[in-house]
Design a protein around this motif. Structure first.
Motif, PDB file in Angstrom:
ATOM      1  N   ALA A  24     -33.891 -82.215 -24.593  1.00 61.61           N
ATOM      2  CA  ALA A  24     -35.070 -83.223 -25.035  1.00 61.61           C
ATOM      3  C   ALA A  24     -35.078 -83.221 -26.617  1.00 61.61           C
ATOM      4  CB  ALA A  24     -36.216 -82.813 -24.529  1.00 61.61           C
ATOM      5  N   ASP A  25     -34.944 -81.811 -27.398  1.00 64.91           N
ATOM      6  CA  ASP A  25     -35.170 -81.838 -28.639  1.00 64.91           C
ATOM      7  C   ASP A  25     -33.809 -82.717 -29.275  1.00 64.91           C
ATOM      8  OD1 ASP A  25     -37.375 -80.606 -28.759  1.00 64.91           O
ATOM      9  OD2 ASP A  25     -36.327 -78.550 -28.751  1.00 64.91           O
ATOM     10  N   ASP A  26     -32.669 -82.535 -28.490  1.00 58.90           N
ATOM     11  CA  ASP A  26     -31.307 -83.249 -29.376  1.00 58.90           C
ATOM     12  C   ASP A  26     -31.606 -84.723 -29.084  1.00 58.90           C
ATOM     13  OD1 ASP A  26     -29.918 -80.947 -29.494  1.00 58.90           O
ATOM     14  OD2 ASP A  26     -29.227 -80.993 -27.625  1.00 58.90           O
ATOM     15  N   GLU A  27     -32.145 -85.192 -27.964  1.00 60.26           N
ATOM     16  CA  GLU A  27     -32.336 -86.744 -27.936  1.00 60.26           C
ATOM     17  C   GLU A  27     -33.381 -87.117 -28.981  1.00 60.26           C
ATOM     18  OE1 GLU A  27     -33.219 -88.129 -23.910  1.00 60.26           O
ATOM     19  OE2 GLU A  27     -31.583 -86.930 -23.024  1.00 60.26           O
ATOM     20  N   ALA A  28     -34.519 -86.406 -29.086  1.00 58.10           N
ATOM     21  CA  ALA A  28     -35.630 -86.804 -30.067  1.00 58.10           C
ATOM     22  C   ALA A  28     -35.069 -86.748 -31.340  1.00 58.10           C
ATOM     23  CB  ALA A  28     -36.696 -85.627 -29.978  1.00 58.10           C
ATOM     24  N   ALA A  29     -33.912 -85.638 -31.683  1.00 56.59           N
ATOM     25  CA  ALA A  29     -33.427 -85.748 -33.060  1.00 56.59           C
ATOM     26  C   ALA A  29     -32.607 -87.033 -33.315  1.00 56.59           C
ATOM     27  CB  ALA A  29     -32.841 -84.308 -33.249  1.00 56.59           C
ATOM     28  N   ILE A  30     -31.781 -87.553 -32.285  1.00 57.26           N
ATOM     29  CA  ILE A  30     -31.070 -88.753 -32.376  1.00 57.26           C
ATOM     30  C   ILE A  30     -32.093 -89.910 -32.517  1.00 57.26           C
ATOM     31  CG2 ILE A  30     -29.545 -90.224 -31.148  1.00 57.26           C
ATOM     32  CD1 ILE A  30     -28.431 -87.590 -29.922  1.00 57.26           C
ATOM     33  N   HIS A  31     -32.985 -89.691 -31.964  1.00 56.22           N
ATOM     34  CA  HIS A  31     -33.996 -91.224 -31.952  1.00 56.22           C
ATOM     35  C   HIS A  31     -34.717 -91.247 -33.214  1.00 56.22           C
ATOM     36  CE1 HIS A  31     -34.045 -91.459 -27.260  1.00 56.22           C
ATOM     37  NE2 HIS A  31     -33.479 -92.469 -27.614  1.00 56.22           N
ATOM     38  N   ALA A  32     -34.801 -90.098 -33.719  1.00 57.94           N
ATOM     39  CA  ALA A  32     -35.574 -89.833 -35.338  1.00 57.94           C
ATOM     40  C   ALA A  32     -34.627 -90.320 -36.460  1.00 57.94           C
ATOM     41  CB  ALA A  32     -36.160 -88.691 -35.538  1.00 57.94           C
ATOM     42  N   LEU A  33     -33.328 -90.480 -36.093  1.00 55.53           N
ATOM     43  CA  LEU A  33     -32.499 -90.654 -37.289  1.00 55.53           C
ATOM     44  C   LEU A  33     -32.882 -91.942 -38.097  1.00 55.53           C
ATOM     45  CD1 LEU A  33     -28.890 -90.214 -35.620  1.00 55.53           C
ATOM     46  CD2 LEU A  33     -29.724 -88.881 -37.484  1.00 55.53           C
ATOM     47  N   ALA A 116     -27.911 -88.527 -43.331  1.00 57.86           N
ATOM     48  CA  ALA A 116     -28.672 -88.044 -42.193  1.00 57.86           C
ATOM     49  C   ALA A 116     -27.812 -87.616 -40.877  1.00 57.86           C
ATOM     50  CB  ALA A 116     -29.552 -89.322 -41.950  1.00 57.86           C
ATOM     51  N   ILE A 117     -26.630 -88.106 -40.815  1.00 56.78           N
ATOM     52  CA  ILE A 117     -25.881 -87.739 -39.903  1.00 56.78           C
ATOM     53  C   ILE A 117     -25.261 -86.268 -40.108  1.00 56.78           C
ATOM     54  CG2 ILE A 117     -23.865 -88.032 -38.512  1.00 56.78           C
ATOM     55  CD1 ILE A 117     -24.049 -91.147 -38.906  1.00 56.78           C
ATOM     56  N   ILE A 118     -24.871 -86.057 -41.249  1.00 56.19           N
ATOM     57  CA  ILE A 118     -24.391 -84.740 -41.623  1.00 56.19           C
ATOM     58  C   ILE A 118     -25.576 -83.841 -41.365  1.00 56.19           C
ATOM     59  CG2 ILE A 118     -23.629 -83.372 -43.601  1.00 56.19           C
ATOM     60  CD1 ILE A 118     -21.977 -85.847 -44.592  1.00 56.19           C
ATOM     61  N   ARG A 119     -26.646 -84.104 -41.911  1.00 54.03           N
ATOM     62  CA  ARG A 119     -27.803 -83.123 -41.858  1.00 54.03           C
ATOM     63  C   ARG A 119     -28.190 -82.822 -40.211  1.00 54.03           C
ATOM     64  NH1 ARG A 119     -30.927 -85.704 -44.819  1.00 54.03           N
ATOM     65  NH2 ARG A 119     -32.136 -87.014 -43.499  1.00 54.03           N
ATOM     66  N   LEU A 120     -27.978 -83.905 -39.430  1.00 51.85           N
ATOM     67  CA  LEU A 120     -28.208 -83.627 -38.066  1.00 51.85           C
ATOM     68  C   LEU A 120     -27.406 -82.644 -37.538  1.00 51.85           C
ATOM     69  CD1 LEU A 120     -29.616 -84.659 -35.221  1.00 51.85           C
ATOM     70  CD2 LEU A 120     -27.980 -86.466 -35.216  1.00 51.85           C
ATOM     71  N   PHE A 121     -26.041 -82.620 -38.089  1.00 57.80           N
ATOM     72  CA  PHE A 121     -24.956 -81.801 -37.493  1.00 57.80           C
ATOM     73  C   PHE A 121     -25.425 -80.326 -37.775  1.00 57.80           C
ATOM     74  CE2 PHE A 121     -21.011 -84.759 -38.616  1.00 57.80           C
ATOM     75  CZ  PHE A 121     -21.484 -85.687 -37.620  1.00 57.80           C
ATOM     76  N   SER A 122     -26.039 -80.089 -38.878  1.00 52.98           N
ATOM     77  CA  SER A 122     -26.235 -78.739 -39.015  1.00 52.98           C
ATOM     78  C   SER A 122     -27.665 -78.406 -38.542  1.00 52.98           C
ATOM     79  CB  SER A 122     -26.684 -78.629 -40.789  1.00 52.98           C
ATOM     80  OG  SER A 122     -27.610 -79.259 -41.026  1.00 52.98           O
ATOM     81  N   GLU A 123     -28.464 -79.365 -38.104  1.00 52.34           N
ATOM     82  CA  GLU A 123     -30.014 -79.113 -37.472  1.00 52.34           C
ATOM     83  C   GLU A 123     -29.884 -78.938 -36.054  1.00 52.34           C
ATOM     84  OE1 GLU A 123     -32.520 -82.041 -39.100  1.00 52.34           O
ATOM     85  OE2 GLU A 123     -32.801 -81.011 -41.093  1.00 52.34           O
ATOM     86  N   ARG A 124     -28.801 -79.681 -35.593  1.00 50.97           N
ATOM     87  CA  ARG A 124     -28.653 -79.664 -34.159  1.00 50.97           C
ATOM     88  C   ARG A 124     -27.243 -79.842 -34.074  1.00 50.97           C
ATOM     89  NH1 ARG A 124     -33.173 -78.492 -31.719  1.00 50.97           N
ATOM     90  NH2 ARG A 124     -31.995 -79.041 -30.042  1.00 50.97           N
ATOM     91  N   PRO A 125     -26.587 -78.288 -33.862  1.00 50.16           N
ATOM     92  CA  PRO A 125     -25.093 -78.086 -33.567  1.00 50.16           C
ATOM     93  C   PRO A 125     -24.591 -78.725 -32.391  1.00 50.16           C
ATOM     94  CG  PRO A 125     -26.239 -76.156 -34.291  1.00 50.16           C
ATOM     95  CD  PRO A 125     -27.304 -77.279 -34.110  1.00 50.16           C
ATOM     96  N   ASN A 126     -25.507 -78.881 -31.309  1.00 51.78           N
ATOM     97  CA  ASN A 126     -24.989 -79.203 -30.119  1.00 51.78           C
ATOM     98  C   ASN A 126     -24.642 -80.778 -30.199  1.00 51.78           C
ATOM     99  OD1 ASN A 126     -24.457 -79.438 -27.057  1.00 51.78           O
ATOM    100  ND2 ASN A 126     -26.060 -80.428 -27.019  1.00 51.78           N
ATOM    101  N   VAL A 127     -25.584 -81.496 -30.970  1.00 52.70           N
ATOM    102  CA  VAL A 127     -25.376 -82.898 -30.946  1.00 52.70           C
ATOM    103  C   VAL A 127     -24.031 -83.278 -31.864  1.00 52.70           C
ATOM    104  CG1 VAL A 127     -26.275 -85.292 -32.164  1.00 52.70           C
ATOM    105  CG2 VAL A 127     -27.662 -83.451 -31.057  1.00 52.70           C
ATOM    106  N   GLY A 128     -23.999 -82.280 -33.188  1.00 53.34           N
ATOM    107  CA  GLY A 128     -22.647 -82.506 -33.728  1.00 53.34           C
ATOM    108  C   GLY A 128     -21.361 -82.176 -33.110  1.00 53.34           C
ATOM    109  N   LEU A 129     -21.232 -81.129 -32.208  1.00 53.74           N
ATOM    110  CA  LEU A 129     -20.170 -80.925 -31.428  1.00 53.74           C
ATOM    111  C   LEU A 129     -20.120 -82.337 -30.418  1.00 53.74           C
ATOM    112  CD1 LEU A 129     -18.263 -78.805 -30.292  1.00 53.74           C
ATOM    113  CD2 LEU A 129     -19.864 -78.324 -28.600  1.00 53.74           C
ATOM    114  N   LEU A 130     -20.687 -82.752 -29.829  1.00 56.28           N
ATOM    115  CA  LEU A 130     -20.838 -83.966 -28.891  1.00 56.28           C
ATOM    116  C   LEU A 130     -20.007 -85.160 -29.756  1.00 56.28           C
ATOM    117  CD1 LEU A 130     -23.641 -83.559 -26.523  1.00 56.28           C
ATOM    118  CD2 LEU A 130     -21.451 -82.956 -26.339  1.00 56.28           C
ATOM    119  N   MET A 131     -20.700 -85.219 -31.135  1.00 54.14           N
ATOM    120  CA  MET A 131     -20.282 -86.364 -31.975  1.00 54.14           C
ATOM    121  C   MET A 131     -18.769 -86.021 -32.340  1.00 54.14           C
ATOM    122  SD  MET A 131     -23.091 -87.414 -34.491  1.00 54.14           S
ATOM    123  CE  MET A 131     -24.580 -88.402 -33.958  1.00 54.14           C
TER     124      MET A 131
END
Length: 229
Positions: A24-33, A116-131
């Motif tokens: 849920a936190d991963d999805e929320a972080a993506i939606h907050a981009l 913002a995408i690069i920042r997301l990589f560091s804050e949510r590593p799982n999202v970065g891995l999937l990207m």
């Protein structure tokens, strides 16, 4: 328009979910981009060769192509992108566009700052891995297209693309596996498989004569999946 309003990035969440689980936190972080929702007309460029882009686009509707031009203006199409694809992260991260990304038809996309995408990589590593996984799959498809134009005969080149379109359009809910609207014209297909439009028309007739497909206007009906594959 802020992407935090109306969940405009649901398409990206759905696409990344193909490669692994998002909590849920991963999805929320993506939606907050942060991002801007834009509509582009057919033929508009998302980026041009030589640009220095600082945003990447997530396609919400329509199709886009990745291509380069030769010195005499001939075009080679490398890949096609559809709903949920994170388009042009390659050029954005490299800081300089070495190819073009262009709207194949009218499209809607969210343009997100690369910072913002690069920042997301560091804050949510799982999202970065999937990207990262998404870019690796994109690279795998690209290598298949390279093999297609480099070593396959004309009939097999078209058969491969028709199978790929069937699979990808079905996965994104844009068509049925055996029946879909072809997202490219014969001229655009010609640029993707390094043939002339006349040759493409001849090959499509051949695939129909062999009983692999039935084509009416832009609609493809695959009548022998195993044979076409």
């Amino acid at each position: 328009m802020s992407t935090g309003n109306g969940h405009a990035l649901d398409a990206l969440v759905a696409k990344l979910s193909h490669w692994g689980e998002l909590d849920a936190d991963d999805e929320a972080a993506i939606h907050a981009l942060p991002g801007t929702l834009r509509q582009l007309k057919k033929g508009s460029y998302i980026t041009r060769e030589g640009d220095r882009p600082d945003v990447a686009a997530v396609l919400l509707s329509g199709f886009a192509i990745r291509h380069k031009l030769t010195g005499n203006g001939e075009r080679q199409v490398f890949s096609i992108h559809m709903r949920g694809d994170l388009v042009d992260i390659h050029n954005s991260l490299l800081k300089w566009s070495d190819h073009n990304v262009q709207a194949l038809n009218d499209i809607e996309a969210v343009f997100i700052p690369v910072s913002a995408i690069i920042r997301l990589f560091s804050e949510r590593p799982n999202v970065g891995l999937l990207m990262w996984h998404e870019t690796l799959v994109d690279g795998s498809i690209f290598r298949e297209w390279t093999l297609n134009v480099g070593r396959r005969d004309a009939r097999t080149r078209l058969a491969h693309l028709l199978c790929e379109f069937a699979f990808r359009l079905h996965k994104t809910g844009l068509g049925k596996k055996l029946h879909y609207e072809l997202p490219m014209t014969q001229e655009q297909l010609a640029d993707a498989v390094a043939l002339t439009p006349v040759h493409v028309s001849r090959v499509i007739r051949s695939l129909s004569d062999y009983g692999y497909i039935a084509k009416t206007n832009r609609t493809i009906l695959i009548t022998d999946w195993d044979g076409l594959r």
